[in-house]
Motif scaffolding. Structure first.
Motif, PDB file in Angstrom:
ATOM      1  N   ASP A 129      -1.464   1.091 -15.265  1.00 55.48           N
ATOM      2  CA  ASP A 129      -0.838   0.888 -16.578  1.00 55.48           C
ATOM      3  C   ASP A 129      -0.739   2.215 -17.322  1.00 55.48           C
ATOM      4  OD1 ASP A 129      -0.784  -1.819 -16.005  1.00 55.48           O
ATOM      5  OD2 ASP A 129      -2.442  -2.330 -17.353  1.00 55.48           O
ATOM      6  N   LEU A 130      -1.830   2.967 -17.338  1.00 55.70           N
ATOM      7  CA  LEU A 130      -1.839   4.257 -18.025  1.00 55.70           C
ATOM      8  C   LEU A 130      -0.782   5.187 -17.430  1.00 55.70           C
ATOM      9  CD1 LEU A 130      -2.972   6.220 -20.083  1.00 55.70           C
ATOM     10  CD2 LEU A 130      -4.800   6.777 -18.447  1.00 55.70           C
ATOM     11  N   ASP A 131      -0.648   5.175 -16.118  1.00 51.21           N
ATOM     12  CA  ASP A 131       0.379   5.992 -15.474  1.00 51.21           C
ATOM     13  C   ASP A 131       1.775   5.559 -15.930  1.00 51.21           C
ATOM     14  OD1 ASP A 131       1.170   8.058 -13.486  1.00 51.21           O
ATOM     15  OD2 ASP A 131       2.084   6.320 -12.499  1.00 51.21           O
ATOM     16  N   GLY A 132       1.990   4.261 -16.061  1.00 49.49           N
ATOM     17  CA  GLY A 132       3.282   3.758 -16.543  1.00 49.49           C
ATOM     18  C   GLY A 132       3.562   4.205 -17.963  1.00 49.49           C
ATOM     19  N   TYR A 133       2.562   4.097 -18.832  1.00 44.00           N
ATOM     20  CA  TYR A 133       2.728   4.551 -20.217  1.00 44.00           C
ATOM     21  C   TYR A 133       3.043   6.045 -20.252  1.00 44.00           C
ATOM     22  CZ  TYR A 133       1.185   0.354 -22.744  1.00 44.00           C
ATOM     23  OH  TYR A 133       1.102  -0.902 -23.298  1.00 44.00           O
ATOM     24  N   LYS A 164       5.238   6.916 -30.587  1.00 46.79           N
ATOM     25  CA  LYS A 164       3.900   6.915 -31.202  1.00 46.79           C
ATOM     26  C   LYS A 164       3.099   5.708 -30.742  1.00 46.79           C
ATOM     27  CE  LYS A 164       5.257   9.445 -35.334  1.00 46.79           C
ATOM     28  NZ  LYS A 164       5.486   9.401 -36.775  1.00 46.79           N
ATOM     29  N   THR A 165       3.743   4.561 -30.634  1.00 48.97           N
ATOM     30  CA  THR A 165       3.067   3.345 -30.171  1.00 48.97           C
ATOM     31  C   THR A 165       2.673   3.481 -28.706  1.00 48.97           C
ATOM     32  OG1 THR A 165       4.336   2.031 -31.742  1.00 48.97           O
ATOM     33  CG2 THR A 165       3.301   0.838 -29.925  1.00 48.97           C
ATOM     34  N   LEU A 166       3.589   3.980 -27.870  1.00 53.96           N
ATOM     35  CA  LEU A 166       3.267   4.196 -26.454  1.00 53.96           C
ATOM     36  C   LEU A 166       2.059   5.117 -26.307  1.00 53.96           C
ATOM     37  CD1 LEU A 166       6.664   4.817 -24.596  1.00 53.96           C
ATOM     38  CD2 LEU A 166       5.098   2.914 -24.260  1.00 53.96           C
ATOM     39  N   ASP A 169      -1.239   3.406 -27.400  1.00 53.87           N
ATOM     40  CA  ASP A 169      -1.739   2.471 -26.392  1.00 53.87           C
ATOM     41  C   ASP A 169      -2.255   3.208 -25.156  1.00 53.87           C
ATOM     42  OD1 ASP A 169      -1.258   0.333 -28.039  1.00 53.87           O
ATOM     43  OD2 ASP A 169       0.476  -0.422 -26.931  1.00 53.87           O
ATOM     44  N   ALA A 170      -1.600   4.289 -24.772  1.00 52.49           N
ATOM     45  CA  ALA A 170      -2.086   5.093 -23.649  1.00 52.49           C
ATOM     46  C   ALA A 170      -3.467   5.668 -23.968  1.00 52.49           C
ATOM     47  CB  ALA A 170      -1.101   6.218 -23.337  1.00 52.49           C
ATOM     48  N   HIS A 171      -3.659   6.077 -25.210  1.00 51.61           N
ATOM     49  CA  HIS A 171      -4.965   6.613 -25.619  1.00 51.61           C
ATOM     50  C   HIS A 171      -6.055   5.546 -25.490  1.00 51.61           C
ATOM     51  CE1 HIS A 171      -7.914   9.032 -27.700  1.00 51.61           C
ATOM     52  NE2 HIS A 171      -8.075   8.061 -28.580  1.00 51.61           N
ATOM     53  N   VAL A 172      -5.755   4.320 -25.892  1.00 49.80           N
ATOM     54  CA  VAL A 172      -6.738   3.234 -25.763  1.00 49.80           C
ATOM     55  C   VAL A 172      -7.062   3.005 -24.283  1.00 49.80           C
ATOM     56  CG1 VAL A 172      -7.127   0.752 -26.108  1.00 49.80           C
ATOM     57  CG2 VAL A 172      -6.109   2.124 -27.938  1.00 49.80           C
ATOM     58  N   LEU A 173      -6.043   2.958 -23.439  1.00 53.28           N
ATOM     59  CA  LEU A 173      -6.294   2.787 -22.006  1.00 53.28           C
ATOM     60  C   LEU A 173      -7.144   3.919 -21.455  1.00 53.28           C
ATOM     61  CD1 LEU A 173      -2.805   1.580 -20.765  1.00 53.28           C
ATOM     62  CD2 LEU A 173      -4.926   0.252 -20.800  1.00 53.28           C
ATOM     63  N   ASP A 174      -6.859   5.139 -21.869  1.00 52.92           N
ATOM     64  CA  ASP A 174      -7.629   6.289 -21.426  1.00 52.92           C
ATOM     65  C   ASP A 174      -9.101   6.148 -21.821  1.00 52.92           C
ATOM     66  OD1 ASP A 174      -7.641   8.869 -20.122  1.00 52.92           O
ATOM     67  OD2 ASP A 174      -7.922   9.749 -22.119  1.00 52.92           O
ATOM     68  N   ARG A 175      -9.337   5.613 -23.003  1.00 51.06           N
ATOM     69  CA  ARG A 175     -10.722   5.406 -23.457  1.00 51.06           C
ATOM     70  C   ARG A 175     -11.412   4.316 -22.646  1.00 51.06           C
ATOM     71  NH1 ARG A 175     -11.478   5.714 -29.756  1.00 51.06           N
ATOM     72  NH2 ARG A 175     -13.587   5.669 -28.976  1.00 51.06           N
TER      73      ARG A 175
END
Length: 189
Positions: A129-133, A164-166, A169-175
């Motif tokens: 998912d993170l890769d997709g974002y 900004k939204t993408l 959300d990528a930051h949350v996945l990274d965390r």
């Protein structure tokens, strides 16, 4: 007894605009510019469709000690992806295009691939998912520059807002993917 689904296939007299064409637009944006932007935005819509389906799959399948917060995030993220898809599809229409839809159109334009239908561990799924974002974010930055270069401020602003939204959300996945979360299983046990 299995029934064959009935498909309604209209003849060509019902088609208002063929797929993958760009008609004149009421925005009075030059035809060549509109065509470039529609092609770029159809790539965004296609990527969002795939990412939505992948995030929704993770939401259905998430399990483990951190499943509740991850499930809540994935549910909200899917809603945000739907909103972005709608906004960009509406912009494509305003530019004189037809938004990508259906498997053929999405595959033709998508910058990412959906993972196989298997049930994977949550860490592997969230990494995809993170890769997709991240892939979409990189592409969106390029398309923001394209819209700016072609003088389409509205498309540029739309992509900036959703970028900004993408990224958030990528930051949350990274965390979630940090070393101290989503317990890793030692394969040697």
């Amino acid at each position: 007894m299995m029934r064959t689904p009935h498909l309604w296939c209209p003849d060509s007299s019902h088609i208002r605009q063929e797929w993958d064409t760009v008609a004149d637009n009421g925005l009075r944006l030059e035809q060549n510019a509109a065509e470039e932007l529609v092609r770029a935005l159809n790539s965004e819509v296609s990527g969002l469709y795939i990412l939505f389906n992948q995030v929704r799959k993770q939401y259905w399948l998430v399990e483990g000690t951190e499943s509740k917060p991850i499930s809540d995030f994935l549910e909200d993220a899917a809603d945000r992806l739907t909103e972005m898809t709608d906004d960009i599809a509406i912009r494509i229409t305003a530019l004189g295009g037809v938004p990508a839809c259906g498997p053929m159109g999405i595959r033709q334009h998508a910058p990412i691939f959906i993972e196989d239908a298997h049930h994977y561990d949550i860490r592997s799924s969230l990494e995809r998912d993170l890769d997709g974002y991240a892939t979409l974010a990189v592409q969106w930055r390029e398309h923001i520059e394209l819209a700016d270069r072609l003088g389409d401020t509205a498309t540029s602003e739309l992509l900036r807002r959703h970028l900004k939204t993408l990224e958030a959300d990528a930051h949350v996945l990274d965390r979630y993917l940090a070393d101290e979360t989503l317990v890793r299983h030692d394969a040697t046990r």
